[in-house]
Design an enzyme around this catalytic site. Structure first.
Site, PDB file in Angstrom:
ATOM      1  N   GLY A   1      -1.494   7.645   0.891  1.00 48.90           N
ATOM      2  CA  GLY A   1      -1.229   8.805   1.734  1.00 48.90           C
ATOM      3  C   GLY A   1      -0.284   8.494   2.879  1.00 48.90           C
ATOM      4  O   GLY A   1       0.560   9.317   3.246  1.00 48.90           O
TER       5      GLY A   1
ATOM      6  N   ASP B   1      -2.049   6.613  18.539  1.00 48.71           N
ATOM      7  CA  ASP B   1      -2.793   6.993  19.746  1.00 48.71           C
ATOM      8  C   ASP B   1      -1.825   7.430  20.846  1.00 48.71           C
ATOM      9  O   ASP B   1      -2.104   8.358  21.603  1.00 48.71           O
ATOM     10  CB  ASP B   1      -3.660   5.815  20.224  1.00 48.71           C
ATOM     11  CG  ASP B   1      -4.598   5.339  19.129  1.00 48.71           C
ATOM     12  OD1 ASP B   1      -5.137   6.193  18.400  1.00 48.71           O
ATOM     13  OD2 ASP B   1      -4.762   4.114  18.973  1.00 48.71           O
TER      14      ASP B   1
ATOM     15  N   ALA C   1       1.916   3.357  -2.212  1.00 49.84           N
ATOM     16  CA  ALA C   1       1.690   4.570  -3.010  1.00 49.84           C
ATOM     17  C   ALA C   1       0.643   5.490  -2.384  1.00 49.84           C
ATOM     18  O   ALA C   1       0.321   6.535  -2.930  1.00 49.84           O
ATOM     19  CB  ALA C   1       1.268   4.184  -4.427  1.00 49.84           C
TER      20      ALA C   1
ATOM     21  N   ILE D   1      -1.432  -1.479   9.772  1.00 48.90           N
ATOM     22  CA  ILE D   1      -1.937  -0.112   9.964  1.00 48.90           C
ATOM     23  C   ILE D   1      -3.377  -0.012   9.464  1.00 48.90           C
ATOM     24  O   ILE D   1      -4.190   0.746   9.984  1.00 48.90           O
ATOM     25  CB  ILE D   1      -1.023   0.883   9.203  1.00 48.90           C
ATOM     26  CG1 ILE D   1       0.374   0.921   9.845  1.00 48.90           C
ATOM     27  CG2 ILE D   1      -1.637   2.282   9.172  1.00 48.90           C
ATOM     28  CD1 ILE D   1       1.406   1.741   9.079  1.00 48.90           C
TER      29      ILE D   1
ATOM     30  N   GLY E   1       0.864  -1.194   0.000  1.00 51.66           N
ATOM     31  CA  GLY E   1       0.000   0.000   0.000  1.00 51.66           C
ATOM     32  C   GLY E   1       0.893   1.234   0.000  1.00 51.66           C
ATOM     33  O   GLY E   1       0.555   2.281   0.545  1.00 51.66           O
TER      34      GLY E   1
ATOM     35  N   ARG F   1      -0.396  10.855  19.869  1.00 52.56           N
ATOM     36  CA  ARG F   1      -1.382  11.910  20.149  1.00 52.56           C
ATOM     37  C   ARG F   1      -1.452  12.175  21.651  1.00 52.56           C
ATOM     38  O   ARG F   1      -1.458  13.339  22.088  1.00 52.56           O
ATOM     39  CB  ARG F   1      -2.767  11.490  19.652  1.00 52.56           C
ATOM     40  CG  ARG F   1      -2.895  11.591  18.152  1.00 52.56           C
ATOM     41  CD  ARG F   1      -4.311  11.276  17.670  1.00 52.56           C
ATOM     42  NE  ARG F   1      -4.391  11.406  16.239  1.00 52.56           N
ATOM     43  CZ  ARG F   1      -4.951  10.506  15.410  1.00 52.56           C
ATOM     44  NH1 ARG F   1      -5.500   9.406  15.900  1.00 52.56           N
ATOM     45  NH2 ARG F   1      -4.966  10.719  14.117  1.00 52.56           N
TER      46      ARG F   1
ATOM     47  N   GLY G   1       1.474   5.387   2.902  1.00 55.00           N
ATOM     48  CA  GLY G   1       2.546   4.592   2.300  1.00 55.00           C
ATOM     49  C   GLY G   1       3.721   5.423   1.792  1.00 55.00           C
ATOM     50  O   GLY G   1       4.879   5.067   2.010  1.00 55.00           O
TER      51      GLY G   1
ATOM     52  N   ARG H   1     -10.874   6.838   6.021  1.00 54.47           N
ATOM     53  CA  ARG H   1     -12.206   7.375   6.351  1.00 54.47           C
ATOM     54  C   ARG H   1     -12.495   8.700   5.664  1.00 54.47           C
ATOM     55  O   ARG H   1     -11.599   9.447   5.334  1.00 54.47           O
ATOM     56  CB  ARG H   1     -12.304   7.606   7.858  1.00 54.47           C
ATOM     57  CG  ARG H   1     -12.396   6.340   8.634  1.00 54.47           C
ATOM     58  CD  ARG H   1     -12.706   6.627  10.075  1.00 54.47           C
ATOM     59  NE  ARG H   1     -11.617   7.299  10.776  1.00 54.47           N
ATOM     60  CZ  ARG H   1     -11.779   8.015  11.882  1.00 54.47           C
ATOM     61  NH1 ARG H   1     -12.982   8.165  12.386  1.00 54.47           N
ATOM     62  NH2 ARG H   1     -10.749   8.565  12.480  1.00 54.47           N
TER      63      ARG H   1
ATOM     64  N   ARG I   1     -14.201   3.882  11.880  1.00 51.87           N
ATOM     65  CA  ARG I   1     -13.229   2.939  11.312  1.00 51.87           C
ATOM     66  C   ARG I   1     -13.907   1.620  10.930  1.00 51.87           C
ATOM     67  O   ARG I   1     -13.502   0.962   9.990  1.00 51.87           O
ATOM     68  CB  ARG I   1     -12.087   2.709  12.303  1.00 51.87           C
ATOM     69  CG  ARG I   1     -11.229   3.964  12.483  1.00 51.87           C
ATOM     70  CD  ARG I   1     -10.089   3.732  13.457  1.00 51.87           C
ATOM     71  NE  ARG I   1      -9.290   4.925  13.655  1.00 51.87           N
ATOM     72  CZ  ARG I   1      -9.573   5.890  14.546  1.00 51.87           C
ATOM     73  NH1 ARG I   1     -10.649   5.793  15.288  1.00 51.87           N
ATOM     74  NH2 ARG I   1      -8.780   6.937  14.670  1.00 51.87           N
TER      75      ARG I   1
ATOM     76  N   HIS J   1      -7.918   0.270  18.698  1.00 53.54           N
ATOM     77  CA  HIS J   1      -7.640   1.487  17.937  1.00 53.54           C
ATOM     78  C   HIS J   1      -8.899   1.994  17.254  1.00 53.54           C
ATOM     79  O   HIS J   1      -8.990   2.037  16.033  1.00 53.54           O
ATOM     80  CB  HIS J   1      -6.519   1.234  16.915  1.00 53.54           C
ATOM     81  CG  HIS J   1      -6.293   2.416  16.002  1.00 53.54           C
ATOM     82  ND1 HIS J   1      -5.782   3.609  16.459  1.00 53.54           N
ATOM     83  CD2 HIS J   1      -6.549   2.604  14.691  1.00 53.54           C
ATOM     84  CE1 HIS J   1      -5.730   4.472  15.470  1.00 53.54           C
ATOM     85  NE2 HIS J   1      -6.202   3.891  14.366  1.00 53.54           N
TER      86      HIS J   1
HETATM   87  P1  NAI Z   1      -4.856   5.904   0.811  1.00 51.52           P
HETATM   88  O1  NAI Z   1      -6.114   5.627   0.078  1.00 51.52           O
HETATM   89  O2  NAI Z   1      -4.198   7.219   0.603  1.00 51.52           O
HETATM   90  O3  NAI Z   1      -3.780   4.779   0.493  1.00 51.52           O
HETATM   91  C1  NAI Z   1      -4.076   3.425   0.523  1.00 51.52           C
HETATM   92  C2  NAI Z   1      -3.230   2.744  -0.529  1.00 51.52           C
HETATM   93  O4  NAI Z   1      -3.529   1.357  -0.471  1.00 51.52           O
HETATM   94  C3  NAI Z   1      -3.514   3.238  -1.958  1.00 51.52           C
HETATM   95  O5  NAI Z   1      -2.312   3.608  -2.591  1.00 51.52           O
HETATM   96  C4  NAI Z   1      -4.152   2.028  -2.623  1.00 51.52           C
HETATM   97  O6  NAI Z   1      -3.846   1.925  -4.000  1.00 51.52           O
HETATM   98  C5  NAI Z   1      -3.506   0.903  -1.818  1.00 51.52           C
HETATM   99  N1  NAI Z   1      -4.201  -0.379  -1.939  1.00 51.52           N
HETATM  100  C6  NAI Z   1      -5.541  -0.609  -2.035  1.00 51.52           C
HETATM  101  N2  NAI Z   1      -5.766  -1.924  -2.201  1.00 51.52           N
HETATM  102  C7  NAI Z   1      -4.556  -2.534  -2.192  1.00 51.52           C
HETATM  103  C8  NAI Z   1      -4.129  -3.885  -2.317  1.00 51.52           C
HETATM  104  N3  NAI Z   1      -5.008  -4.876  -2.477  1.00 51.52           N
HETATM  105  N4  NAI Z   1      -2.804  -4.126  -2.277  1.00 51.52           N
HETATM  106  C9  NAI Z   1      -1.909  -3.133  -2.114  1.00 51.52           C
HETATM  107  N5  NAI Z   1      -2.247  -1.838  -1.990  1.00 51.52           N
HETATM  108  C10 NAI Z   1      -3.558  -1.555  -2.028  1.00 51.52           C
HETATM  109  O7  NAI Z   1      -5.157   5.661   2.382  1.00 51.52           O
HETATM  110  P2  NAI Z   1      -4.255   6.083   3.631  1.00 51.52           P
HETATM  111  O8  NAI Z   1      -4.676   7.414   4.103  1.00 51.52           O
HETATM  112  O9  NAI Z   1      -2.830   5.835   3.305  1.00 51.52           O
HETATM  113  O10 NAI Z   1      -4.766   5.019   4.729  1.00 51.52           O
HETATM  114  C11 NAI Z   1      -4.513   3.647   4.599  1.00 51.52           C
HETATM  115  C12 NAI Z   1      -5.142   2.859   5.736  1.00 51.52           C
HETATM  116  O11 NAI Z   1      -4.550   3.208   6.994  1.00 51.52           O
HETATM  117  C13 NAI Z   1      -6.648   3.101   5.907  1.00 51.52           C
HETATM  118  O12 NAI Z   1      -7.282   1.877   6.155  1.00 51.52           O
HETATM  119  C14 NAI Z   1      -6.718   3.996   7.127  1.00 51.52           C
HETATM  120  O13 NAI Z   1      -7.951   3.888   7.796  1.00 51.52           O
HETATM  121  C15 NAI Z   1      -5.584   3.425   7.944  1.00 51.52           C
HETATM  122  N6  NAI Z   1      -5.102   4.288   9.024  1.00 51.52           N
HETATM  123  C16 NAI Z   1      -4.674   3.695  10.162  1.00 51.52           C
HETATM  124  C17 NAI Z   1      -4.220   4.424  11.234  1.00 51.52           C
HETATM  125  C18 NAI Z   1      -3.732   3.743  12.463  1.00 51.52           C
HETATM  126  O14 NAI Z   1      -3.490   4.432  13.460  1.00 51.52           O
HETATM  127  N7  NAI Z   1      -3.559   2.437  12.494  1.00 51.52           N
HETATM  128  C19 NAI Z   1      -4.192   5.894  11.176  1.00 51.52           C
HETATM  129  C20 NAI Z   1      -4.598   6.437   9.919  1.00 51.52           C
HETATM  130  C21 NAI Z   1      -5.060   5.647   8.889  1.00 51.52           C
END
Ligand code: NAI
Length: 339
Positions: free
Chosen positions: A12, A162, A10, A129, A8, A165, A14, A93, A99, A190
């Protein structure tokens, strides 16, 4: 030689996470995988003058048989030889979403990626994550169990944001100029009220004025919503999450190299980690985020700080356990009784 893989890469989270890994002296080889744009991200990062050698693999555009084989090959290339795999793949989200609303899409994404890890990097540490972490980690555990390669000491839900923060918000109240000097354990899960900051266990000890306590707890539990709202439809925390994900990965890598005394809260499978049984007796859940001492074999010891919680925190813990039980069950049954 340490090989880190971001699945993942590429997205936000990643991209900045891959940047931090590329410049880390703890990483020798960095492999990126995504369903889009990975070659561009890898080419861009490859110009940075740091020792880590970088490689980018992308899934095929379609899902026909030949393309499926191409995607499988890309996953194989990315994962083979991995020591640590970090998964921020999936959708984030939008305002108004919890979530858990992400479960329908992200559950399948995490499942497929962990199936590939079980095949091509069965001994790697896995840091998840992708949300909802409370359910995606149980999904990963079930997939690894089915493949016969589950090592509970090597599966982690990343709850570091968390903690980050909590440190920042507490410093804002106590006047501490460097929040990194504070250790504020955050336990549970989380999402929302499954997140429980234990200010009574802070080091050095902190005094939170009583009239500020409820609002502070609420801000730690729902701090992510501030970012989702401010981004106004463009996603959730990415930069602070990349920082938090890197902090956790760095902790794992330093511990793997033999550095002692590294403790980070993380969401683990309690029955499989030393000290976890004692915690499970209190929570009644298979998974919980607690401070974990990390070492060469991964999660070496789960530290029971729950017994030290005060009455206010015990109530928060009771609430957290209720929500968590459902979240964990949802994850487990996604694999055991597929929809
Ligand atoms: P994003 O949409 O910007 O990036 C997600 C990436 O995953 C995209 O590049 C997409 O192409 C890729 N992707 C989708 N399906 C895939 C697959 N089958 N194989 C490989 N890559 C794939 O989203 P963002 O903002 O980077 O968030 C990603 C995840 O992290 C979300 O589920 C979000 O809820 C979670 N997150 C977790 C946090 C935590 O504290 N654990 C905090 C913030 C976000």
């Amino acid at each position: 030689m340490v090989k880190a893989v971001v699945l993942g890469a590429a997205g936000g989270i990643g991209q900045p996470l891959s940047l931090l890994l590329k410049i880390s002296p703890l990483v020798d080889e960095l492999s990126l995988f995504d369903v889009v744009n990975t070659p561009g991200v890898a080419a861009d990062l490859s110009h940075i003058a740091s020792p880590a050698v970088i490689d980018g693999q992308v899934a095929a555009k379609g899902d026909f048989k030949g393309e499926q084989a191409e995607t499988e090959e890309a996953k194989k290339k990315a994962l083979t030889g991995a020591d640590i795999v970090i998964i921020p793949a999936g959708v984030p989200r939008k305002p108004g979403m919890t979530r858990d609303d992400l479960f329908k899409i992200n559950a399948g994404i995490v499942k497929d990626l962990v199936v590939a890890i079980a095949k091509y990097a069965p001994k790697a540490s896995i840091a998840i994550i992708s949300n909802p972490v409370n359910s995606t980690v149980p999904i990963a555990a079930e997939v690894l169990k089915e493949a016969g390669v589950f090592d509970p000491k090597k599966l982690f839900g990343v709850t570091t944001l968390d903690v980050v923060r909590a440190e920042t918000f507490v410093a804002g109240i106590t006047g501490e100029k460097d929040p990194r000097k504070l250790t504020i354990p955050v336990v549970g899960g989380h999402s929302g009220n499954t997140i429980v900051p234990l200010f009574s266990q802070a080091k050095p000890s902190v005094k939170i004025p009583e009239d500020k306590l409820d609002a502070l707890v609420n801000r730690v539990q729902f701090g992510g919503d501030e970012v989702v709202k401010a981004k106004d439809g463009l996603g959730s925390a990415t930069l602070s999450m990349a920082y938090a994900g890197f902090r956790f990965t760095e902790a794992l890598l330093k511990a793997a190299k033999g550095e002692k005394g590294i403790v980070e809260p993380t969401f683990v499978y309690l029955p499989g980690v030393e000290g976890g049984d004692e915690i499970q007796k209190i929570t009644g859940t298979d998974f919980f985020s607690v401070p974990v001492e990390l070492g060469p074999s991964g999660a070496e010891k789960a530290i029971n700080i729950l017994s030290g919680a005060n009455d206010y925190e015990k109530k928060l813990l009771d609430e957290a356990v209720k929500g968590l039980k459902t979240n964990i069950e949802t994850g487990v049954s996604f694999i055991k009784n597929p929809p």
